[in-house]
Write a protein that holds these residues in place. Structure first.
Motif, PDB file in Angstrom:
ATOM      1  N   GLN A 149      80.252  93.862  67.962  1.00 23.30           N
ATOM      2  CA  GLN A 149      80.747  93.931  69.383  1.00 23.30           C
ATOM      3  C   GLN A 149      79.647  93.070  70.121  1.00 23.30           C
ATOM      4  OE1 GLN A 149      79.491  98.275  70.188  1.00 23.30           O
ATOM      5  NE2 GLN A 149      81.713  98.640  70.008  1.00 23.30           N
ATOM      6  N   LEU A 150      80.414  92.309  71.261  1.00 24.34           N
ATOM      7  CA  LEU A 150      79.682  90.993  71.512  1.00 24.34           C
ATOM      8  C   LEU A 150      79.088  91.098  73.187  1.00 24.34           C
ATOM      9  CD1 LEU A 150      79.130  87.909  71.332  1.00 24.34           C
ATOM     10  CD2 LEU A 150      81.249  87.767  72.535  1.00 24.34           C
ATOM     11  N   CYS A 151      78.060  90.815  73.387  1.00 22.46           N
ATOM     12  CA  CYS A 151      77.366  90.589  74.640  1.00 22.46           C
ATOM     13  C   CYS A 151      76.950  89.201  74.801  1.00 22.46           C
ATOM     14  CB  CYS A 151      76.123  91.514  74.718  1.00 22.46           C
ATOM     15  SG  CYS A 151      75.235  91.018  76.260  1.00 22.46           S
ATOM     16  N   ILE A 152      77.441  88.706  76.293  1.00 27.12           N
ATOM     17  CA  ILE A 152      77.325  87.308  76.272  1.00 27.12           C
ATOM     18  C   ILE A 152      76.172  86.993  77.189  1.00 27.12           C
ATOM     19  CG2 ILE A 152      78.302  85.182  77.341  1.00 27.12           C
ATOM     20  CD1 ILE A 152      81.141  85.654  76.007  1.00 27.12           C
ATOM     21  N   VAL A 153      75.119  86.178  76.977  1.00 28.58           N
ATOM     22  CA  VAL A 153      74.187  85.969  77.802  1.00 28.58           C
ATOM     23  C   VAL A 153      74.516  84.404  78.499  1.00 28.58           C
ATOM     24  CG1 VAL A 153      71.848  84.986  78.191  1.00 28.58           C
ATOM     25  CG2 VAL A 153      72.358  87.031  76.592  1.00 28.58           C
ATOM     26  N   LEU A 154      75.088  84.523  79.661  1.00 29.72           N
ATOM     27  CA  LEU A 154      75.477  83.422  80.528  1.00 29.72           C
ATOM     28  C   LEU A 154      74.339  82.563  80.992  1.00 29.72           C
ATOM     29  CD1 LEU A 154      78.296  82.403  80.643  1.00 29.72           C
ATOM     30  CD2 LEU A 154      78.696  83.296  82.845  1.00 29.72           C
ATOM     31  N   VAL A 159      72.331  95.017  69.573  1.00 27.88           N
ATOM     32  CA  VAL A 159      73.472  94.375  70.084  1.00 27.88           C
ATOM     33  C   VAL A 159      73.686  92.848  69.792  1.00 27.88           C
ATOM     34  CG1 VAL A 159      74.897  94.110  72.117  1.00 27.88           C
ATOM     35  CG2 VAL A 159      73.714  96.001  71.856  1.00 27.88           C
ATOM     36  N   TYR A 160      74.700  92.453  69.112  1.00 29.06           N
ATOM     37  CA  TYR A 160      75.135  91.284  68.913  1.00 29.06           C
ATOM     38  C   TYR A 160      75.142  90.347  70.151  1.00 29.06           C
ATOM     39  CZ  TYR A 160      76.835  86.814  67.076  1.00 29.06           C
ATOM     40  OH  TYR A 160      76.919  85.293  66.724  1.00 29.06           O
ATOM     41  N   ASP A 220      75.701  97.890  66.686  1.00 27.82           N
ATOM     42  CA  ASP A 220      76.101  97.436  65.338  1.00 27.82           C
ATOM     43  C   ASP A 220      75.756  96.178  64.803  1.00 27.82           C
ATOM     44  OD1 ASP A 220      77.484  95.625  66.819  1.00 27.82           O
ATOM     45  OD2 ASP A 220      79.591  96.297  66.329  1.00 27.82           O
ATOM     46  N   TRP A 221      74.438  95.813  65.374  1.00 25.68           N
ATOM     47  CA  TRP A 221      73.951  94.725  64.998  1.00 25.68           C
ATOM     48  C   TRP A 221      72.514  95.061  64.259  1.00 25.68           C
ATOM     49  CZ3 TRP A 221      74.822  89.850  63.535  1.00 25.68           C
ATOM     50  CH2 TRP A 221      73.825  88.917  63.650  1.00 25.68           C
ATOM     51  N   VAL A 222      72.922  95.125  62.826  1.00 25.02           N
ATOM     52  CA  VAL A 222      71.603  95.618  61.798  1.00 25.02           C
ATOM     53  C   VAL A 222      71.450  94.625  60.892  1.00 25.02           C
ATOM     54  CG1 VAL A 222      70.877  97.574  60.765  1.00 25.02           C
ATOM     55  CG2 VAL A 222      72.593  97.889  62.290  1.00 25.02           C
ATOM     56  N   MET A 223      70.301  94.170  60.429  1.00 28.04           N
ATOM     57  CA  MET A 223      70.156  93.177  59.499  1.00 28.04           C
ATOM     58  C   MET A 223      70.643  93.409  57.991  1.00 28.04           C
ATOM     59  SD  MET A 223      68.992  90.352  60.801  1.00 28.04           S
ATOM     60  CE  MET A 223      69.798  90.763  62.305  1.00 28.04           C
ATOM     61  N   ASP A 224      70.437  94.858  57.808  1.00 33.89           N
ATOM     62  CA  ASP A 224      70.916  95.197  56.407  1.00 33.89           C
ATOM     63  C   ASP A 224      72.374  94.791  56.485  1.00 33.89           C
ATOM     64  OD1 ASP A 224      68.979  96.119  54.999  1.00 33.89           O
ATOM     65  OD2 ASP A 224      68.981  98.003  56.131  1.00 33.89           O
ATOM     66  N   ASP A 225      73.249  95.274  57.368  1.00 31.93           N
ATOM     67  CA  ASP A 225      74.740  94.918  57.451  1.00 31.93           C
ATOM     68  C   ASP A 225      74.945  93.518  57.477  1.00 31.93           C
ATOM     69  OD1 ASP A 225      74.631  97.694  57.829  1.00 31.93           O
ATOM     70  OD2 ASP A 225      75.411  97.657  59.998  1.00 31.93           O
TER      71      ASP A 225
END
Ligand code: XMP
Length: 516
Positions: free
Chosen positions: A4-9, A28-29, A194-199
């Protein structure tokens, strides 16, 4: 499955990368995009949330970065920070004014509730840095925080999922900044985390296998953190299909070349090719004393050797490099440097073009989405030694910029020995973690001394240790006298040809960290 994506503008603020890192720390990615990214492109990325960053401008400046009003019709949950907060208000019909005095530093704010502030005490300290402020809100919005000098320190329109804060939640000085970002991401946008380093390791390894198939990959290994972790990931994905080329120009620290070789051949399944070429470098550097010329020669020789080795191996399959996310970001300040186009090789501060006669099927950048601290986390999980993963920065030209004047084999040896002693003492002293970088320099100055009953005329060693956040500015470290005393003693007693030691007490500016 994509994250899932968050954008930093990015509107040009100094904390933009920090915002992105904080979002990722919340699981969060996120990706940073320029403020002028077309709305269709933003829409096509389907972000679940967007954060407008701060920026140095005033919304009324003609040249200020703006956003089309239609953005707000996309219905994407959005958080405006500082300039981003003012921009949201201004674009939607509110008013922004200049304060009579700027608010800067730690400021107490009180809030009156709202999703962003859930689990945040009514009063808390935040980090402010602004001159303009929102004086009138657009229709449908309500203010929900204030400080003594800023009547609208936060506002919201929950129906449209639009939120804004005048302060900087991403900065650690904001006591509950992380909670505020977390509340926005989870309670407003609905991210799952869903942003986890193991994954990351598992999914990247799977993706690499699919992309590479049974082809070969060549990676230039410098022994630095990024290329080492890239090598670790690729090795896990494709084992012996990977060849790492390690150019040892003889300007590394004591035993470092052997350490890199030993680590990679022992820990990882891969082909490891080491090119020892100190003599070639020394020949090219003979008689050269000008710092810029030295740097140039070292850089050019490095690539001559590297590309020649690749020609010898055959440019078969893919070329991999340890580019990381900050190298690829195009900033909202209009700085175009460093976006990750193919066939551009990252070497420390330099971007070097691949020669036309070398043609790979493509370029692979397995760490292209990660920040440095995430790269380190992946490195640790891959079992790369702590010593390598947490390595202090080391300049591309190596000891070449720490030997003033002409570089000779003898001077390299003296400096390597001296540097090893200094590092050993710092390590034993327990202050290592307080220093960002520490090393010895050989200024190529000889002074008179006395040893036993004999007069000596030998080398001076300078030692340098700095503390810094970002290396743009740095302060000399206040190393305790007793540690300095031990270092000085050992250098004069243990390192042949050293009879005097000085400590560099120059900050940056006016000095630089390195001497050349
Ligand atoms: P200066 O000397 O510019 O150094 O204050 C700031 C930081 O950059 C490192 N440095 C380099 N790193 N290639 C690199 O990869 C280089 O040519 C280079 N020159 C300086 C320096 O060690 C310090 O961490």
């Amino acid at each position: 499955m994509a994250n899932q994506l968050c954008i930093v503008l990015d509107f040009g603020g100094q904390y933009n990368q920090l915002i992105a890192r904080r979002v990722r720390e919340c699981g969060v990615y996120c990706e940073i995009k320029r403020f002028d990214t077309p709305l269709e492109d933003i829409k096509a990325l389907s972000p679940m949330g967007v954060i407008f960053t701060g920026g140095p401008n005033s919304v009324y400046d003609e040249t200020s970065p703006h956003i089309a009003k239609e953005y707000f019709d996309l219905g994407i949950p959005t958080l405006g920070i500082c300039y981003g907060c003012q921009l949201m208000a201004y674009t939607l019909g509110g008013t922004v004014e200049s304060c009579t005095r700027s608010e800067y530093g730690k400021i107490e704010v009180s809030h009156s509730g709202g999703t962003l502030f859930s689990n945040v005490p009514d009063k808390s300290v935040v980090w402010m840095s602004h001159t303009d402020f929102v004086s009138k809100l657009p229709d449908g919005f309500k203010g929900n925080a204030s400080s003594a000098d800023c009547p609208i320190a936060a506002f919201e329109c929950p129906e449209r999922k639009l939120y804004a804060v005048q302060f900087h939640p991403e900065v650690t000085h904001s006591q509950f900044g992380k909670e505020i970002l977390h509340n926005f991401l989870y309670d407003v946008c609905g991210f799952k985390g869903d942003w986890v380093m193991d994954d990351f390791i598992d999914t990247t390894v799977a993706k690499l296998r699919e992309q590479i198939g049974d082809k070969k990959v060549i990676l230039g290994l410098s022994g630095g953190v990024d290329s080492s972790v890239a090598a670790g990931l690729l090795s896990r994905a494709i084992g012996k299909q990977l060849t790492c080329v390690f150019v040892d120009q003889g300007l590394m620290r004591k035993d470092e070349g052997d350490f890199v070789e030993e680590t990679f051949t022992r820990l990882f399944d891969m082909n490891f090719v080491r090119v020892n070429c100190q003599q070639k470098f020394l020949a090219a550097l003979k008689g050269v004393t000008d710092p810029e010329q030295k740097r140039k020669i070292i850089g050019t020789e490095f690539y001559n050797v590297f590309w020649d080795k690749i020609r010898e191996q055959g440019a078969d399959g893919f070329f991999a490099q340890g580019t990381i996310y900050p190298d690829r970001i195009e900033s909202g300040k209009g700085n175009q440097a460093g976006h990750g186009s193919t066939a551009v090789i990252k070497t420390h501060h330099n971007m070097v073009k691949m020669p036309d006669d070398i043609k790979f099927d493509g370029v692979i950048e397995p760490l292209g989405d990660l920040f440095k601290d995430e790269v380190r986390a992946v490195g640790e999980k891959l079992g790369i030694p702590h010593e390598l993963v947490w390595r202090q920065p080391f300049p591309g030209p190596g000891l070449g910029v720490r030997i003033i004047g002409e570089i000779t084999e003898e001077k390299i040896k003296i400096l390597q020995e001296a540097d090893a002693v200094f590092r050993d003492e710092i390590h034993k002293s327990g202050i290592e973690s307080e220093l960002k970088q520490f090393f010895a320099v050989l200024p190529d100055v000889k002074t008179v001394g006395v040893m036993g009953d004999h007069r000596t005329y030998d080398h001076l060693i300078a030692i340098r240790a700095v503390t810094t956040d970002d290396f743009m500015t740095a302060d000399w470290a206040r190393i305790p006298y007793d540690v300095l005393a031990k270092v000085s003693n050992r250098l004069c007693n243990e390192v042949e040809h050293v009879n005097r030691v000085v400590y560099d007490i120059t900050s940056k500016p006016p000095g630089t960290v390195e001497w050349e």
